[in-house]
Design an enzyme around this catalytic site. Sequence first.
Site, PDB file in Angstrom:
ATOM      1  N   GLU A 172       8.001  11.681 -54.607  1.00  0.00           N
ATOM      2  CA  GLU A 172       7.879  11.043 -55.915  1.00  0.00           C
ATOM      3  C   GLU A 172       7.153   9.702 -55.888  1.00  0.00           C
ATOM      4  O   GLU A 172       6.790   9.175 -56.943  1.00  0.00           O
ATOM      5  CB  GLU A 172       9.267  10.875 -56.546  1.00  0.00           C
ATOM      6  CG  GLU A 172      10.165   9.852 -55.876  1.00  0.00           C
ATOM      7  CD  GLU A 172      10.956  10.371 -54.684  1.00  0.00           C
ATOM      8  OE1 GLU A 172      11.944   9.719 -54.324  1.00  0.00           O
ATOM      9  OE2 GLU A 172      10.594  11.417 -54.100  1.00  0.00           O
TER      10      GLU A 172
ATOM     11  N   CYS B 108      15.407  13.590 -49.567  1.00  0.00           N
ATOM     12  CA  CYS B 108      16.009  12.592 -48.677  1.00  0.00           C
ATOM     13  C   CYS B 108      17.517  12.849 -48.538  1.00  0.00           C
ATOM     14  O   CYS B 108      17.904  13.800 -47.880  1.00  0.00           O
ATOM     15  CB  CYS B 108      15.681  11.181 -49.152  1.00  0.00           C
ATOM     16  SG  CYS B 108      15.919   9.930 -47.870  1.00  0.00           S
TER      17      CYS B 108
ATOM     18  N   HIS C  55       9.743  11.223 -49.433  1.00  0.00           N
ATOM     19  CA  HIS C  55       9.820  10.964 -50.873  1.00  0.00           C
ATOM     20  C   HIS C  55       8.528  11.406 -51.558  1.00  0.00           C
ATOM     21  O   HIS C  55       7.568  10.639 -51.642  1.00  0.00           O
ATOM     22  CB  HIS C  55      10.095   9.479 -51.131  1.00  0.00           C
ATOM     23  CG  HIS C  55      11.492   9.103 -50.791  1.00  0.00           C
ATOM     24  ND1 HIS C  55      12.525   9.243 -51.685  1.00  0.00           N
ATOM     25  CD2 HIS C  55      12.041   8.634 -49.645  1.00  0.00           C
ATOM     26  CE1 HIS C  55      13.648   8.860 -51.110  1.00  0.00           C
ATOM     27  NE2 HIS C  55      13.385   8.493 -49.867  1.00  0.00           N
TER      28      HIS C  55
END
Length: 183
Positions: free
Chosen positions: A164, A74, A162
């Site tokens: 994660e 990001c 993202h």
Amino acid sequence: MTHILVVDNHGQFTHLEHRLLRDMDGVTVDLTDNTTPPADIDADGLVLSGGPTMADIGHCREYLTLDVPILGVCLGHQLIADELGGRIEAGDYGGYADVTVSISDADDPLVGSLAPDTRVWASHADEVVAVPDGFTITAESDICGVEAMGDTDRDLYGVQWHPEVAHTEEGEAVFENFVAICE
């Protein structure tokens, strides 16, 4: 053991990047603030986390001169582009979104294994609109033309989404691929 350092740019999901890497076999991971002097960085690879603003990226621009693979997530993705001659702008779509990303380079060591497409979680207002020299656009979506980019000669990579967060279907694979690049 491959040692990865997650650089905290004060993003909302940084702890998830650390946790995901921590739970992988063969990986040691530490979390460090972006104010850590570059001379104190000792790792096989760096993850430049997301964050709220380019005004608070500490030494991240300097970290790009280190001779280690780097993954920007990001804001980290955007700062790689910005520092190395690409361009970022406000995106047409801001906020949170479940996005289908098309992988445009199935041979890319970071995101190629996700081809032909994958569903990801996006949370950003700005985006990369032009990649730096030496980089290839490796993924795109209907809302963002540069969802991922890479420079395999310098082992510099970025993803706008993202990987994660749990909403990203194959996010762990992105980190596994990055660890393989770092080995």
